[in-house]
Design a protein around this motif. Sequence first.
Motif, PDB file in Angstrom:
ATOM      1  N   THR A  54      29.523  18.239  38.551  1.00 20.36           N
ATOM      2  CA  THR A  54      29.143  17.399  37.404  1.00 20.36           C
ATOM      3  C   THR A  54      27.908  17.946  36.702  1.00 20.36           C
ATOM      4  O   THR A  54      27.904  18.111  35.471  1.00 20.36           O
ATOM      5  CB  THR A  54      28.891  15.955  37.856  1.00 20.36           C
ATOM      6  OG1 THR A  54      30.073  15.448  38.502  1.00 20.36           O
ATOM      7  CG2 THR A  54      28.554  15.073  36.669  1.00 20.36           C
ATOM      8  N   LEU A  55      26.855  18.227  37.453  1.00 20.73           N
ATOM      9  CA  LEU A  55      25.621  18.720  36.835  1.00 20.73           C
ATOM     10  C   LEU A  55      25.817  20.104  36.221  1.00 20.73           C
ATOM     11  O   LEU A  55      25.307  20.391  35.128  1.00 20.73           O
ATOM     12  CB  LEU A  55      24.497  18.753  37.870  1.00 20.73           C
ATOM     13  CG  LEU A  55      24.052  17.386  38.411  1.00 20.73           C
ATOM     14  CD1 LEU A  55      22.945  17.553  39.446  1.00 20.73           C
ATOM     15  CD2 LEU A  55      23.570  16.490  37.281  1.00 20.73           C
ATOM     16  N   ILE A  93      27.718  19.638  32.946  1.00 14.55           N
ATOM     17  CA  ILE A  93      26.877  19.049  31.900  1.00 14.55           C
ATOM     18  C   ILE A  93      25.934  20.091  31.310  1.00 14.55           C
ATOM     19  O   ILE A  93      25.736  20.161  30.090  1.00 14.55           O
ATOM     20  CB  ILE A  93      26.087  17.850  32.460  1.00 14.55           C
ATOM     21  CG1 ILE A  93      27.041  16.690  32.761  1.00 14.55           C
ATOM     22  CG2 ILE A  93      25.015  17.402  31.490  1.00 14.55           C
ATOM     23  CD1 ILE A  93      26.367  15.526  33.437  1.00 14.55           C
ATOM     24  N   ALA A 148      25.668  13.778  27.143  1.00 11.02           N
ATOM     25  CA  ALA A 148      25.586  13.905  28.604  1.00 11.02           C
ATOM     26  C   ALA A 148      26.300  12.749  29.299  1.00 11.02           C
ATOM     27  O   ALA A 148      27.042  12.954  30.266  1.00 11.02           O
ATOM     28  CB  ALA A 148      24.122  13.964  29.039  1.00 11.02           C
ATOM     29  N   THR A 201      30.081  12.921  28.808  1.00 12.58           N
ATOM     30  CA  THR A 201      30.635  14.062  29.545  1.00 12.58           C
ATOM     31  C   THR A 201      30.636  13.800  31.042  1.00 12.58           C
ATOM     32  O   THR A 201      31.562  14.179  31.749  1.00 12.58           O
ATOM     33  CB  THR A 201      29.820  15.330  29.241  1.00 12.58           C
ATOM     34  OG1 THR A 201      29.840  15.578  27.834  1.00 12.58           O
ATOM     35  CG2 THR A 201      30.406  16.539  29.959  1.00 12.58           C
ATOM     36  N   MET A 202      29.591  13.142  31.513  1.00 10.32           N
ATOM     37  CA  MET A 202      29.387  12.963  32.943  1.00 10.32           C
ATOM     38  C   MET A 202      30.434  12.044  33.577  1.00 10.32           C
ATOM     39  O   MET A 202      30.992  12.358  34.638  1.00 10.32           O
ATOM     40  CB  MET A 202      27.983  12.394  33.161  1.00 10.32           C
ATOM     41  CG  MET A 202      27.696  11.836  34.535  1.00 10.32           C
ATOM     42  SD  MET A 202      26.067  11.075  34.576  1.00 10.32           S
ATOM     43  CE  MET A 202      26.284   9.725  33.396  1.00 10.32           C
ATOM     44  N   TRP A 230      32.913  12.981  36.823  1.00 13.72           N
ATOM     45  CA  TRP A 230      32.660  12.395  38.138  1.00 13.72           C
ATOM     46  C   TRP A 230      33.871  11.612  38.644  1.00 13.72           C
ATOM     47  O   TRP A 230      34.174  11.633  39.839  1.00 13.72           O
ATOM     48  CB  TRP A 230      31.436  11.480  38.063  1.00 13.72           C
ATOM     49  CG  TRP A 230      31.036  10.901  39.381  1.00 13.72           C
ATOM     50  CD1 TRP A 230      31.480   9.732  39.932  1.00 13.72           C
ATOM     51  CD2 TRP A 230      30.119  11.465  40.325  1.00 13.72           C
ATOM     52  NE1 TRP A 230      30.886   9.526  41.157  1.00 13.72           N
ATOM     53  CE2 TRP A 230      30.057  10.570  41.419  1.00 13.72           C
ATOM     54  CE3 TRP A 230      29.344  12.630  40.347  1.00 13.72           C
ATOM     55  CZ2 TRP A 230      29.234  10.818  42.524  1.00 13.72           C
ATOM     56  CZ3 TRP A 230      28.530  12.861  41.449  1.00 13.72           C
ATOM     57  CH2 TRP A 230      28.492  11.974  42.520  1.00 13.72           C
ATOM     58  N   ILE A 283      26.299   7.422  39.209  1.00 18.15           N
ATOM     59  CA  ILE A 283      26.596   7.220  37.790  1.00 18.15           C
ATOM     60  C   ILE A 283      25.698   6.135  37.205  1.00 18.15           C
ATOM     61  O   ILE A 283      25.183   6.266  36.081  1.00 18.15           O
ATOM     62  CB  ILE A 283      28.074   6.840  37.610  1.00 18.15           C
ATOM     63  CG1 ILE A 283      28.973   8.014  38.025  1.00 18.15           C
ATOM     64  CG2 ILE A 283      28.359   6.460  36.172  1.00 18.15           C
ATOM     65  CD1 ILE A 283      28.818   9.235  37.161  1.00 18.15           C
ATOM     66  N   LEU A 285      22.126   7.599  36.756  1.00 21.23           N
ATOM     67  CA  LEU A 285      22.048   8.502  35.602  1.00 21.23           C
ATOM     68  C   LEU A 285      22.201   7.725  34.290  1.00 21.23           C
ATOM     69  O   LEU A 285      21.541   8.042  33.288  1.00 21.23           O
ATOM     70  CB  LEU A 285      23.126   9.579  35.710  1.00 21.23           C
ATOM     71  CG  LEU A 285      22.926  10.595  36.831  1.00 21.23           C
ATOM     72  CD1 LEU A 285      24.120  11.549  36.912  1.00 21.23           C
ATOM     73  CD2 LEU A 285      21.649  11.390  36.630  1.00 21.23           C
TER      74      LEU A 285
END
Length: 279
Positions: free
Chosen positions: A81-82, A85, A203, A206-207, A211, A258, A261
Amino acid sequence: MNRARSSPLKSALMHLALGAYTLICLAPVALVIMNSVKSRNAIFGAPLMPPTPKTFDLVGYVTVIGQGDFLYYFLNSLIVTLGSIVFVLLFGAMAAFALSEYRFRGNTLMGLYMALGIMIPIRLGTIAILNIMVATRLVNTHLALILVYTAQGLPLAIFILSEFMRQVSNDLKNAARIDGLSEYAIFFKLVLPLIRPAIATVAVFTMIPIWNDLWFPLILAPGEATKTVTLGAQVFIGQYVTNWNAVLAALSLAILPILVLYLLFSRQLIRGLTAGAVK
């Protein structure tokens, strides 16, 4: 005068609508977390009721934590995920800057071509993607998922960021060029800080799909070393028997990153969503 008075009202209504939307979205999350600390009988007998001293049970979390590989599934999801991103924001911002800043023949067509990915789901090319990953020996690697998710997130990132970059003052950028700043310095030190709400918006959007995705991890990285948390939760789902306590506990643990963030980006996200709505 009327326009000046209506702007605070529009802003208040927009924030109220976003707050109501957030509550509606969080209701299923609260239901999952609430049922994850209840006994199996209470889950099916009274799913909408909060846990009581008689129904409170942490057997699901004990099962999940006892599953030693589950912590590695979290690590795999974080890496994918990171990493995705970072690449989506970097390459998307660079492409958006080029499309919004430089005028050349085919600029509009190039922008439309990059935006096609919003309308055409990347899953339609699953077989071709799998063949490419097999040929390049990237199956069961984090890089395979990162590349696919980067390609999936770029169209929306370019579309959103290019619109915000067009709003950055040309006089400000020209003044920076006169002062001797390079195009890279203008991009990283001037433009990107000014569009932080848009970056946070991209972000978040997209995240969440990355996830929660099950499709590509199941096809491209089903091995134990690269299994993501969403795919790992499937070990508790059997053909005839499902350990619902463990499933709900796994989903609750998967939701927490999630939420963290989202809370970190929420202020910038709201600014990004309301930037073009309130004048």
